[in-house]
Design an enzyme around this catalytic site. Sequence first.
Site, short mmCIF file in Angstrom:
data_model
loop_
_atom_site.label_atom_id
_atom_site.label_comp_id
_atom_site.label_asym_id
_atom_site.label_seq_id
_atom_site.Cartn_x
_atom_site.Cartn_y
_atom_site.Cartn_z
N CYS A 89 1.62 -0.11 -39.66
CA CYS A 89 1.23 0.81 -40.74
C CYS A 89 0.94 0.03 -42.03
O CYS A 89 -0.07 -0.66 -42.11
CB CYS A 89 2.30 1.89 -40.91
SG CYS A 89 1.66 3.32 -41.81
N HIS B 181 2.90 3.89 -35.62
CA HIS B 181 4.30 3.44 -35.59
C HIS B 181 4.72 3.23 -34.14
O HIS B 181 5.11 4.16 -33.45
CB HIS B 181 5.19 4.47 -36.27
CG HIS B 181 5.02 4.47 -37.76
ND1 HIS B 181 5.68 3.60 -38.58
CD2 HIS B 181 4.21 5.21 -38.56
CE1 HIS B 181 5.32 3.80 -39.84
NE2 HIS B 181 4.41 4.77 -39.84
N GLU C 111 7.30 1.88 -33.21
CA GLU C 111 8.76 1.90 -33.10
C GLU C 111 9.34 3.30 -32.87
O GLU C 111 10.50 3.42 -32.51
CB GLU C 111 9.39 1.28 -34.35
CG GLU C 111 9.26 2.08 -35.65
CD GLU C 111 7.94 1.87 -36.39
OE1 GLU C 111 6.93 1.58 -35.72
OE2 GLU C 111 7.90 2.05 -37.63
#
Length: 606
Positions: A80, A172, A174
């Site tokens: 990001c 993202h 994650e």
Amino acid sequence: MNHDTIAVVDFGGQYAHLIATKVRRNQVLAEILQPEDPIERFAKYKGIILSGSPSLVSRGEDSQYTHAIFDLDIPILGLCFGHQEIAKYYGGKVVHGGRQWGRANMRVVRKHPLFAGLKDVEQVWMSHFDSVVAIGPGFEELGFTEGGSDQEPHHFSAIGNDEKKRYGFQFHAEVDDTPGGDQMLSNFVRNICACDPSWTMDRYVEEQIEKIREQVGEQSVFLLASGGVDSTVAAILFHRALGALRVQLLHIDNGLMRKDESRRVVQSYKELGLGDTLHFIDASDDFLAALGKAIEPEKKRAIIGQTFIDVFEREARRLGISDHLLGQGTIYPDTIETGGTKRADTIKTHHNRVPIIEEMIAAGRVVEPLAELYKVEVRELGEKLGIPHPMLWRHPFPGPGLGVRLLCSDGKQGSAIAAELAWRVKAHGEKAGFTAQVLPIRSVGVKADLRSYENPVLLTSELSFAAISEAAGVMLAEIEGINRCIWNLATKAPSKVTLRTANVTRERLDLLREADHLVMEGIRRHGIHDDIWQCPTVLAPLSFDDKGDEIVIIRPIHSERAMTAVAATLPPPLLKELNESIGALPGISGIALDLTSKPPGTIEWE
Ligand code: XMP
């Protein structure tokens, strides 16, 4: 450093800690660094990941970090904000616009080691205002998205330069809503950075034992042992490292414990074979006296943390324990929530991070073997150490205990509700088909990574839990100035709500203890203890229609790491039972279920 390690640079996004956790799942150690850390610190890592951030690259925000990282011959992946910084640094262009929100499908342009084992089209999770519109020389587009929130194609969702080993994902990777994200991070760590997966729990135990021996030297450890998961795991680890003769445990009953808790804690330490080194002190008078008329949550937290140390030092003197270090079971989120990094706002000062303890840490007088772990990892470590399952899977209980679940008031603060806010909330509820009232008290929450201290809203409705939770989410997103919604277990909305004056007193604590006991006993009896991560019970000095002086709020949540949480419900028969049994306690005016996720609420109310 004994292990290949990845540096996660925390630009203040919500998920830096999550990146570290996901890297560790590959048995590769990850450490969080600050963007302005000196370049020498970065040079020892096998790879660097730049996190997201609330800052905007297009406006040059947060651009004062250690740019020399780009001169290192170490692979770098940006997520990001990090992705945009990489694009910009290497001659690409970032503009304010091209915003995407939520799910999108990313088409992988060509087979690349970063996407090994993944499909041609992968669902990814977006949350950005800025976007990359051109990439610099040597970079290529590795993926673009189609069919996101605006149905438009977006280019440069994934970019890379294999020669320099610089990569960026606009999404993202994650978060769990990028289902292939774990694989992508694993590909980066294992394939691109070539990390050796050596960070196993077994080796971690061995290393921590070595580290404890080194730090403690010839001294001994006097451990503050609450009986919770973290301090119990720490106690066993200290015993392994130093032997029983050099570890003393102190369990303090601070008067803020659950019903019968201290007796149970002493019993369970005995069962673990730690009974001989355990000291117990009932210091509830000290804590009550110190709390006095304190009302503000941070003030209460500071007093509780300080009193722990005062009692600890007094007991050490009384027992003749000298030449000792203070042992604590502090875990990673305790540090982060206390504003442990420069960019992180202080959401709450955890009891093991109050100023006096920070001073002792600076003087090298504190030993905390779990300080870099998350709760899931502490439990895994506890299993390796042979601690019985029920002890490891107890619900977390905060050090300041019921002290941060007992709201206090001088009768004024938080009571003045702006007429416009009250009107907006009421109108919003009416439109959605339920009664909504702003309550004249405040609690702590977290919004866009910042602390909030705002009023909750009481919803009275016969909608289902799912429907009312969704409505609560919409209301919290749309209306500023509120940070929680609670669901009235009574079917009728109060026509008069009064804020009472209230402090921390033994009577109020006993009342809360009893309500908490009914909730926890009900949760066990209904067999749902292990389905719920934690369930605080809160007492607030509010009177509904002048019937009593306190309301009780029940807060069951699902979570894994406590940094985020979603509200859970309890089975309807249990809610009915609790409504009756808690309602029968003296002075109880109302009972409600907290519907708020974290963010915008926090798990505890203070
Ligand atoms: P919040 O309320 O910040 O809580 O969402 C996150 C987790 O941390 C626990 N907590 C604490 N634990 N000392 C602790 O040991 C503290 O001062 C403290 N404050 C909150 C909380 O119970 C939840 O699990």
